[in-house]
Design a protein around this motif. Structure first.
Motif, mmCIF file in Angstrom:
data_model
loop_
_atom_site.group_PDB
_atom_site.id
_atom_site.type_symbol
_atom_site.label_atom_id
_atom_site.label_comp_id
_atom_site.label_asym_id
_atom_site.label_seq_id
_atom_site.Cartn_x
_atom_site.Cartn_y
_atom_site.Cartn_z
ATOM 1 N N LYS A 129 130.706 1.789 44.922
ATOM 2 C CA LYS A 129 131.810 0.835 45.042
ATOM 3 C C LYS A 129 133.115 1.624 45.002
ATOM 4 O O LYS A 129 133.115 2.790 44.589
ATOM 5 C CB LYS A 129 131.741 -0.212 43.923
ATOM 6 C CG LYS A 129 131.682 0.357 42.514
ATOM 7 C CD LYS A 129 131.392 -0.741 41.496
ATOM 8 C CE LYS A 129 131.607 -0.248 40.066
ATOM 9 N NZ LYS A 129 130.734 0.921 39.718
ATOM 10 N N PRO A 130 134.222 1.007 45.430
ATOM 11 C CA PRO A 130 135.478 1.754 45.525
ATOM 12 C C PRO A 130 135.884 2.454 44.226
ATOM 13 O O PRO A 130 136.380 3.590 44.265
ATOM 14 C CB PRO A 130 136.497 0.677 45.923
ATOM 15 C CG PRO A 130 135.684 -0.344 46.660
ATOM 16 C CD PRO A 130 134.352 -0.361 45.967
ATOM 17 N N GLU A 131 135.649 1.804 43.086
ATOM 18 C CA GLU A 131 136.035 2.404 41.798
ATOM 19 C C GLU A 131 135.383 3.775 41.579
ATOM 20 O O GLU A 131 135.904 4.619 40.851
ATOM 21 C CB GLU A 131 135.647 1.473 40.640
ATOM 22 C CG GLU A 131 136.458 0.185 40.569
ATOM 23 C CD GLU A 131 135.946 -0.926 41.479
ATOM 24 O OE1 GLU A 131 136.398 -2.071 41.296
ATOM 25 O OE2 GLU A 131 135.116 -0.674 42.381
ATOM 26 N N ASP A 132 134.235 3.980 42.216
ATOM 27 C CA ASP A 132 133.509 5.244 42.040
ATOM 28 C C ASP A 132 134.194 6.418 42.730
ATOM 29 O O ASP A 132 133.768 7.564 42.574
ATOM 30 C CB ASP A 132 132.070 5.114 42.574
ATOM 31 C CG ASP A 132 131.264 4.053 41.836
ATOM 32 O OD1 ASP A 132 131.557 3.820 40.647
ATOM 33 O OD2 ASP A 132 130.353 3.466 42.450
ATOM 34 N N LEU A 133 135.252 6.158 43.496
ATOM 35 C CA LEU A 133 135.987 7.248 44.143
ATOM 36 C C LEU A 133 136.837 8.038 43.139
ATOM 37 O O LEU A 133 137.263 9.156 43.436
ATOM 38 C CB LEU A 133 136.897 6.700 45.250
ATOM 39 C CG LEU A 133 136.200 6.165 46.503
ATOM 40 C CD1 LEU A 133 137.209 5.470 47.413
ATOM 41 C CD2 LEU A 133 135.471 7.276 47.253
ATOM 42 N N LYS A 134 137.103 7.452 41.975
ATOM 43 C CA LYS A 134 137.936 8.149 40.984
ATOM 44 C C LYS A 134 137.308 9.499 40.636
ATOM 45 O O LYS A 134 136.103 9.592 40.415
ATOM 46 C CB LYS A 134 138.094 7.308 39.715
ATOM 47 C CG LYS A 134 138.969 6.079 39.924
ATOM 48 C CD LYS A 134 139.175 5.314 38.624
ATOM 49 C CE LYS A 134 140.026 4.068 38.880
ATOM 50 N NZ LYS A 134 140.245 3.299 37.652
ATOM 51 N N GLY A 135 138.169 10.526 40.605
ATOM 52 C CA GLY A 135 137.698 11.857 40.262
ATOM 53 C C GLY A 135 137.020 12.599 41.401
ATOM 54 O O GLY A 135 136.563 13.736 41.226
ATOM 55 N N LYS A 136 136.953 11.979 42.565
ATOM 56 C CA LYS A 136 136.264 12.610 43.691
ATOM 57 C C LYS A 136 137.239 13.397 44.576
ATOM 58 O O LYS A 136 138.456 13.266 44.464
ATOM 59 C CB LYS A 136 135.550 11.540 44.536
ATOM 60 C CG LYS A 136 134.472 10.765 43.776
ATOM 61 C CD LYS A 136 133.262 11.623 43.489
ATOM 62 C CE LYS A 136 132.074 10.818 42.968
ATOM 63 N NZ LYS A 136 132.159 10.530 41.527
ATOM 64 N N ARG A 137 136.645 14.191 45.468
ATOM 65 C CA ARG A 137 137.419 14.976 46.447
ATOM 66 C C ARG A 137 137.307 14.280 47.796
ATOM 67 O O ARG A 137 136.206 14.101 48.314
ATOM 68 C CB ARG A 137 136.868 16.404 46.536
ATOM 69 C CG ARG A 137 137.073 17.190 45.235
ATOM 70 C CD ARG A 137 136.236 18.467 45.202
ATOM 71 N NE ARG A 137 136.529 19.350 46.328
ATOM 72 C CZ ARG A 137 137.617 20.111 46.424
ATOM 73 N NH1 ARG A 137 138.524 20.088 45.460
ATOM 74 N NH2 ARG A 137 137.795 20.889 47.470
#
Length: 332
Positions: A100-108
């Motif tokens: 889900k979009p929230e899982d993009l946090k901390g990603k490259r």
């Protein structure tokens, strides 16, 4: 005496909505046009580096940067040759736990350019709808398929935004394919997605539905490109912005009439009439409006975001982007 029409170069994408002008079915009053049908990347590069054309499609983001700085060689009219919902613009690795979009946090996340209009719209809804801020991720910029692409214009971003350049010789698509980045956001699909890479997918399972839901709530149909007229021309010929506006409107109306004539469909796509019906049900009969009043709220939301991101040096008002004569439209 001969023909005293203005001979003007017009650079736009090869869209159905401009074909009637290119084919000569719709005339621009007082203008003898020389159309150049090119990709947006080429048009924008040449427009913002050298002001090559008399009239051309402009990236809404780059144009806003230049307008805020007072350095744009073009003044726009409220014609929007390109618009697109951007829920299809987020591609993720399937093996990084991004559900889900929230899982993009901390990603490259890879981008072809940080300031691209499409990316501003994506960052707007990621933050407003899902609480994912631009400062929550690391941005990696580079060419999608060509490692030598650069940002068209210099950016001054706030200190909490983490941006790095792709490693020498690498492309955004190759980094995603190799798993060296977790996601890509951009106006077109990276080639590894188009080629069916088993570990690359859309972030949204049904981006079409996600975008329609978002539109139903916000009434935002994102504007990507507007149409610029060289400022010196608009000053010399006060009638020109109105004439161009009228022709682009007529051309779009003719394209839509052709699209809806499905006794023998004009477009190489089955069920196009169902798509058209669905768009009008969701967005109203004139679902791709030109004109200032109908689009002021969309432009304003974009400009607020654009300035908040530090892309435009000041908060522009929507009307500042457009030639004064084009703010009010007469009805045909």
């Amino acid at each position: 005496m001969g023909n005293h029409k203005l001979r003007l170069s017009i650079a736009v994408g090869n869209y159905d909505r401009i074909r009637p002008m290119v084919d000569g079915d719709v005339q621009i009053d007082g203008v003898d046009p020389v159309f150049m049908l090119q990709d947006p990347e080429e048009i924008f590069f040449r427009a913002f580096r050298h002001a090559d054309y008399d009239i051309c499609e402009l990236s809404l983001s780059s144009y806003s940067v230049k307008t805020a700085a007072g350095t744009s060689p073009y003044i726009a009219i409220p014609v929007f040759p390109s618009r697109a919902f951007r829920h299809t613009s987020i591609y993720v690795r399937a093996d990084r736990g991004i559900e889900k979009p929230e899982d993009l946090k901390g990603k490259r996340i890879g981008v072809p350019e940080y300031q691209l209009t499409a990316n501003v719209w994506v960052r707007l809804f990621l933050e407003e709808e899902y609480g994912v801020k631009a400062s929550d991720v690391t941005w990696v910029r580079g060419g999608y398929e060509d490692p030598s692409r650069v940002e068209k214009i210099a950016l001054k971003l706030s200190g909490d935004i983490k941006i790095e350049d792709a490693p020498e010789g690498e492309t955004i698509s190759s980094l995603l394919a190799a798993g060296k980045i977790d996601a890509v956001i951009g106006p077109r699909a990276p080639s590894c997605f188009d080629q069916g890479h088993p570990q690359v997918k859309y972030l949204f399972d049904d981006p079409h539905k996600s975008a329609a839901d978002w539109y139903a709530r916000t009434k935002l149909f994102p504007i990507m490109h507007t149409l610029g007229i060289r400022k010196t021309l608009a000053e010399q010929h006060p009638w020109l912005p109105g004439a161009v506006m009228k022709a682009f409107e007529q051309s779009k109306a003719l394209a839509l009439a052709r699209l809806s004539d499905t006794a023998a469909t004009k477009v190489t796509l089955p069920f196009v009439e169902d798509q058209l019906r669905a768009a009008r049900k969701l967005m109203g009969f004139d679902f791709w409006p030109y004109g200032f009043a109908q689009n002021e709220h969309v432009v304003d939301r974009f400009l607020a975001r654009h300035h908040a991101e530090g892309l435009s040096s000041r908060r522009l008002e929507a009307r500042e982007l457009f030639h004064p004569a084009s703010l009010e439209s007469f009805k045909i």
